[in-house]
Design a protein around this motif. Sequence first.
Motif, PDB file in Angstrom:
ATOM      1  N   LEU A 126       0.834  -1.205   0.000  1.00  0.00           N
ATOM      2  CA  LEU A 126       0.000   0.000   0.000  1.00  0.00           C
ATOM      3  C   LEU A 126       0.873   1.260   0.000  1.00  0.00           C
ATOM      4  N   GLU A 127       1.993   1.220   0.751  1.00  0.00           N
ATOM      5  CA  GLU A 127       2.933   2.349   0.746  1.00  0.00           C
ATOM      6  C   GLU A 127       3.482   2.572  -0.660  1.00  0.00           C
ATOM      7  N   LEU A 128       3.758   1.478  -1.357  1.00  0.00           N
ATOM      8  CA  LEU A 128       4.284   1.568  -2.715  1.00  0.00           C
ATOM      9  C   LEU A 128       3.233   2.160  -3.658  1.00  0.00           C
ATOM     10  N   LEU A 129       1.977   1.871  -3.368  1.00  0.00           N
ATOM     11  CA  LEU A 129       0.891   2.442  -4.170  1.00  0.00           C
ATOM     12  C   LEU A 129       0.897   3.968  -4.057  1.00  0.00           C
ATOM     13  N   ASP A 130       1.133   4.468  -2.839  1.00  0.00           N
ATOM     14  CA  ASP A 130       1.204   5.917  -2.640  1.00  0.00           C
ATOM     15  C   ASP A 130       2.393   6.516  -3.385  1.00  0.00           C
ATOM     16  N   GLU A 131       3.541   5.805  -3.351  1.00  0.00           N
ATOM     17  CA  GLU A 131       4.721   6.268  -4.093  1.00  0.00           C
ATOM     18  C   GLU A 131       4.432   6.318  -5.587  1.00  0.00           C
ATOM     19  N   MET A 132       3.697   5.351  -6.048  1.00  0.00           N
ATOM     20  CA  MET A 132       3.353   5.249  -7.469  1.00  0.00           C
ATOM     21  C   MET A 132       2.554   6.488  -7.896  1.00  0.00           C
ATOM     22  N   ARG A 133       1.599   6.861  -7.059  1.00  0.00           N
ATOM     23  CA  ARG A 133       0.767   8.022  -7.373  1.00  0.00           C
ATOM     24  C   ARG A 133       1.597   9.305  -7.332  1.00  0.00           C
ATOM     25  N   SER A 134       2.505   9.401  -6.351  1.00  0.00           N
ATOM     26  CA  SER A 134       3.343  10.610  -6.246  1.00  0.00           C
ATOM     27  C   SER A 134       4.335  10.718  -7.403  1.00  0.00           C
ATOM     28  N   SER A 135       4.662   9.577  -8.052  1.00  0.00           N
ATOM     29  CA  SER A 135       5.571   9.579  -9.204  1.00  0.00           C
ATOM     30  C   SER A 135       4.845   9.930 -10.493  1.00  0.00           C
ATOM     31  N   GLY A 136       3.548  10.166 -10.368  1.00  0.00           N
ATOM     32  CA  GLY A 136       2.775  10.534 -11.553  1.00  0.00           C
ATOM     33  C   GLY A 136       2.305   9.347 -12.362  1.00  0.00           C
ATOM     34  N   ILE A 137       2.428   8.131 -11.788  1.00  0.00           N
ATOM     35  CA  ILE A 137       1.977   6.915 -12.485  1.00  0.00           C
ATOM     36  C   ILE A 137       0.686   6.455 -11.838  1.00  0.00           C
ATOM     37  N   LEU A 138      -0.368   6.418 -12.617  1.00  0.00           N
ATOM     38  CA  LEU A 138      -1.652   5.983 -12.063  1.00  0.00           C
ATOM     39  C   LEU A 138      -1.689   4.469 -11.939  1.00  0.00           C
ATOM     40  N   PRO A 139      -2.049   3.975 -10.777  1.00  0.00           N
ATOM     41  CA  PRO A 139      -2.154   2.505 -10.620  1.00  0.00           C
ATOM     42  C   PRO A 139      -3.232   1.943 -11.531  1.00  0.00           C
ATOM     43  N   ASN A 140      -2.983   0.738 -12.017  1.00  0.00           N
ATOM     44  CA  ASN A 140      -3.985   0.077 -12.848  1.00  0.00           C
ATOM     45  C   ASN A 140      -4.822  -0.898 -12.018  1.00  0.00           C
ATOM     46  N   ARG A 141      -5.787  -1.514 -12.656  1.00  0.00           N
ATOM     47  CA  ARG A 141      -6.678  -2.427 -11.934  1.00  0.00           C
ATOM     48  C   ARG A 141      -5.921  -3.615 -11.349  1.00  0.00           C
ATOM     49  N   VAL A 142      -4.871  -4.078 -12.057  1.00  0.00           N
ATOM     50  CA  VAL A 142      -4.120  -5.251 -11.597  1.00  0.00           C
ATOM     51  C   VAL A 142      -3.491  -4.978 -10.229  1.00  0.00           C
ATOM     52  N   VAL A 143      -2.899  -3.797 -10.068  1.00  0.00           N
ATOM     53  CA  VAL A 143      -2.276  -3.444  -8.793  1.00  0.00           C
ATOM     54  C   VAL A 143      -3.330  -3.372  -7.698  1.00  0.00           C
ATOM     55  N   TYR A 144      -4.427  -2.683  -8.002  1.00  0.00           N
ATOM     56  CA  TYR A 144      -5.499  -2.578  -7.009  1.00  0.00           C
ATOM     57  C   TYR A 144      -6.049  -3.953  -6.631  1.00  0.00           C
ATOM     58  N   ASN A 145      -6.308  -4.779  -7.642  1.00  0.00           N
ATOM     59  CA  ASN A 145      -6.882  -6.104  -7.369  1.00  0.00           C
ATOM     60  C   ASN A 145      -5.933  -6.963  -6.540  1.00  0.00           C
ATOM     61  N   THR A 146      -4.623  -6.820  -6.807  1.00  0.00           N
ATOM     62  CA  THR A 146      -3.628  -7.568  -6.025  1.00  0.00           C
ATOM     63  C   THR A 146      -3.674  -7.160  -4.559  1.00  0.00           C
ATOM     64  N   LEU A 147      -3.719  -5.868  -4.305  1.00  0.00           N
ATOM     65  CA  LEU A 147      -3.760  -5.369  -2.930  1.00  0.00           C
ATOM     66  C   LEU A 147      -5.069  -5.737  -2.240  1.00  0.00           C
ATOM     67  N   ILE A 148      -6.178  -5.603  -2.948  1.00  0.00           N
ATOM     68  CA  ILE A 148      -7.487  -5.934  -2.368  1.00  0.00           C
ATOM     69  C   ILE A 148      -7.523  -7.406  -1.961  1.00  0.00           C
ATOM     70  N   SER A 149      -7.030  -8.262  -2.843  1.00  0.00           N
ATOM     71  CA  SER A 149      -6.999  -9.697  -2.560  1.00  0.00           C
ATOM     72  C   SER A 149      -6.134  -9.993  -1.338  1.00  0.00           C
ATOM     73  N   SER A 150      -4.978  -9.317  -1.245  1.00  0.00           N
ATOM     74  CA  SER A 150      -4.062  -9.566  -0.132  1.00  0.00           C
ATOM     75  C   SER A 150      -4.660  -9.117   1.195  1.00  0.00           C
ATOM     76  N   PHE A 151      -5.293  -7.942   1.209  1.00  0.00           N
ATOM     77  CA  PHE A 151      -5.922  -7.472   2.450  1.00  0.00           C
ATOM     78  C   PHE A 151      -7.044  -8.409   2.887  1.00  0.00           C
ATOM     79  N   CYS A 152      -7.774  -8.929   1.925  1.00  0.00           N
ATOM     80  CA  CYS A 152      -8.840  -9.887   2.263  1.00  0.00           C
ATOM     81  C   CYS A 152      -8.259 -11.146   2.885  1.00  0.00           C
ATOM     82  N   LYS A 153      -7.146 -11.627   2.337  1.00  0.00           N
ATOM     83  CA  LYS A 153      -6.504 -12.830   2.879  1.00  0.00           C
ATOM     84  C   LYS A 153      -6.023 -12.610   4.312  1.00  0.00           C
TER      85      LYS A 153
END
Length: 868
Positions: free
Chosen positions: A200-227
Amino acid sequence: MGTTKLTQALLKNTKNPKLAWQLFKRIQSSPSNPCFLSSVPTIARILIRSKMLPEIDHLHLLLLSSQPQEKSLPSLISLVNLLAKSGFFDKAFSQFQSIRKMFPQNPPSICLYNVLFGCCIKERRSDCVLWLYKDMVLAGVSPETYTFNLLICGLCDLGHLEDARELFDKMPEKGCLPNEFSFGILVRGYCRFGLANKGLELLDEMRSSGILPNRVVYNTLISSFCKEGKTGDAEKLVERMREDGLFPDVVTFNARISALCSAGKVLEASRIFRDMQIDEALGLPRPNVITYNLMLEGFCKQGMLVEAKALVESMEKNGDLMNLDSYNIWLLGLLRNAKLVEAQLVLEDMVDKGVEPNIYSYNIVMDGLCKNGMLSDARMVMGFIVRSGLSPDTVTYSTLLHGYCRKGKLSEANAILNEMMRSGYVPNTYTCNILLHSLWKEGKILEAEELLQKMNEKGYGVDTVTCNIVIDGLCKSGKLDKAMEIAHEMWTHGSAALGNLGNSFIGLVDDVSRSMRCIPDLVTYSIIISALCKAGKIDEAKKKFREMMGKNLQPDAVIFDTFIHIFCKEGKISSAFRVLKDMEKKGCNKSVQTYNSLILGLGSKNQIFEIYGLVDEMRERGITPNVCIYNNIIQSLCKNGKIQDTTSILDDMLQMGINPNISTFRMLIEAFCKASDFGVAKELFEIGLSICGHKEAFYSLMFNELLSGGQLSEAKVIFEAALDRSFHLGNFLYKDLIEKLCKDGKLEEASGILHKLIIKGYKFDPASFMPVVDDLGKRGNKHEADELAEKMLEMASDGRVENKISRKPKELIHRKETKYGGDDWQTIVHRDDGSGIALKTLKRVQKGWGQGSIPSLQTEKTEFLDYW
């Protein structure tokens, strides 16, 4: 021959690679011929496709010897590229090393490095990755972002997350900026090892670097938090997706449902599934076939067959939703829950509906039958497979082989192995491991060692599973030190560590590169840690745990459960809960085993309120308590004198569809009899009979408890019912019953029991006659006393004597010492202080019948007394 004509001739002989090679060799006398180099890619593809490895080596040497050498370099690089992409990594890597040695000043392009890096990572060859990276740096070849992505992916797969992050941070220094794939790979690496917060911290870095996260990144994180059970964080991420303009799709929801089901949180998953079905107006995606199959699999794994069946019926109404995968999941679920008849009906239903079962479907049924010991039925399924036009595969034969091994029928298993080989199926390492495990289980160590030798000779390969079987066998046979020695040596010598078994195994594995891949895994450490805990060596088990963590092996729920169980068993509840806290931090979810250990530990500390809290938590998580959980709760309640609460626990079990076992009723009956509440005890006895059947254990338990509680009439009824069912008398205190009846003046009832035992043909202790003979003598019934004495002598002389009663310690406590106490009837006969009338009767009968000295009435000479 011109270049075009030679290429065409080679292509025409693609299916005859030997002839193509002969055509190509015609021009090898002139390697400088342009036809030679231009046709190399064509002949290389033919040779690689045909796996003609010696010819490939010959081609490589031809290219190296061609003049001028620089002209052959592109062809050499092309050959390496083809070999690597075709799966011949070892040969590609060795040829690449020779090229670099021959042409140190002519480095290949980054593209070839990328191909080789990809192969190294796929093969998990970290040594080759390091060599390639150093060579690339020395050659001055600048890495691309894609190169870094490959290396980061490889480090993440190996669990070296800190190294992966360090490499990620160095990318800008090398002129390569991370892209969305770089971030995605590292996020996936963190999530894979239960570190979703870092992702999740890396997701914030990604946004600050001007790179918008894609669905794959979000889905990976969502799945992991659920687990990890952090459903709240998962919901927040879904909202963030919407803020970024990425509406959650069916893949997002499937990831959540899959993670929740895998974590055993099926009820939470079903709520999401229901929302997808009914809340289309809210913009939620409709469930697809994958969604339905995920839910079906989740219900089946948790044993929620009622919900699973309802889902199957709704899927069948919509024909597009019920496919072959769905039927296979349903079959597997039924067989895992021992619903064999229902599974057979499903198999028939598939055929009726035009869904042809595949070999996987049949293998599921085979596995279920074999696990339930129905080997003859499994053989019948083999016939169905053949008649349906399919052929049994290696899995089919291995499943049947496993079934026979599980039953200890090794000769039949060997016959299956021979049948398998006659059918053209070569046994693999898995097949051999089944046999090896069975031999260790049966204690046939020499045969197991011979099998290991044969596995090596036949080239089946000795893998980590093989080593784990040997280590487990050594632990169970008391050779823990040897097991630990092999596990330790595996890190440096791989499977060759099995050489520690003895001199005959020193050369077990010749292929060093193959043996080095055989390193300890979680199962290895789980076996060692469990064995150390059972041996009471907790400190050594902790050391192994730390060693495992140092090797970047993250512990799973099984290892945590091992520590929790041993701490609870030793009454160290605070230590157990500290382990539990670490377990949850690592993203390992509590299992039924976890709760069972905790409840057992809390019960030993009289913490009943906390036990109820754990049961409520289980239900909230969608985990159904099993009979062991309930038995431990009942045991704790009984121990703390709260027996009235146990009946509500029993009701709860029955309502949940969990059948109590004999241990359940034993605890309940003993507790209520101890409290002199015999009415409830008898009700529980009747319930137990209706659920578990008429078992000798039930009857002997109820009889002995009633007898010790002074309920002679009820005890007599139970005992007579047991005689009518021809139960074994080993656990019945029937002599005590006869003696107590006589003492209470119920001579006729005591005599009636003796006569019933005689009529039924039971072999029982002749000392049982003594109280009745004694009482008859006191009443002057000389004739009847003589008859019984005669029968007693007849049984003694014929050897018709029942074995001693196998009482448990608790039963011995209940039984008071009496006038005729003791199990040896000969001792009773020769006593001087109590059975005078009976003794006189015996002597009179003996003398009157002229039988002389009866050996069975004489004191036996015991050798151990003479010895002392």
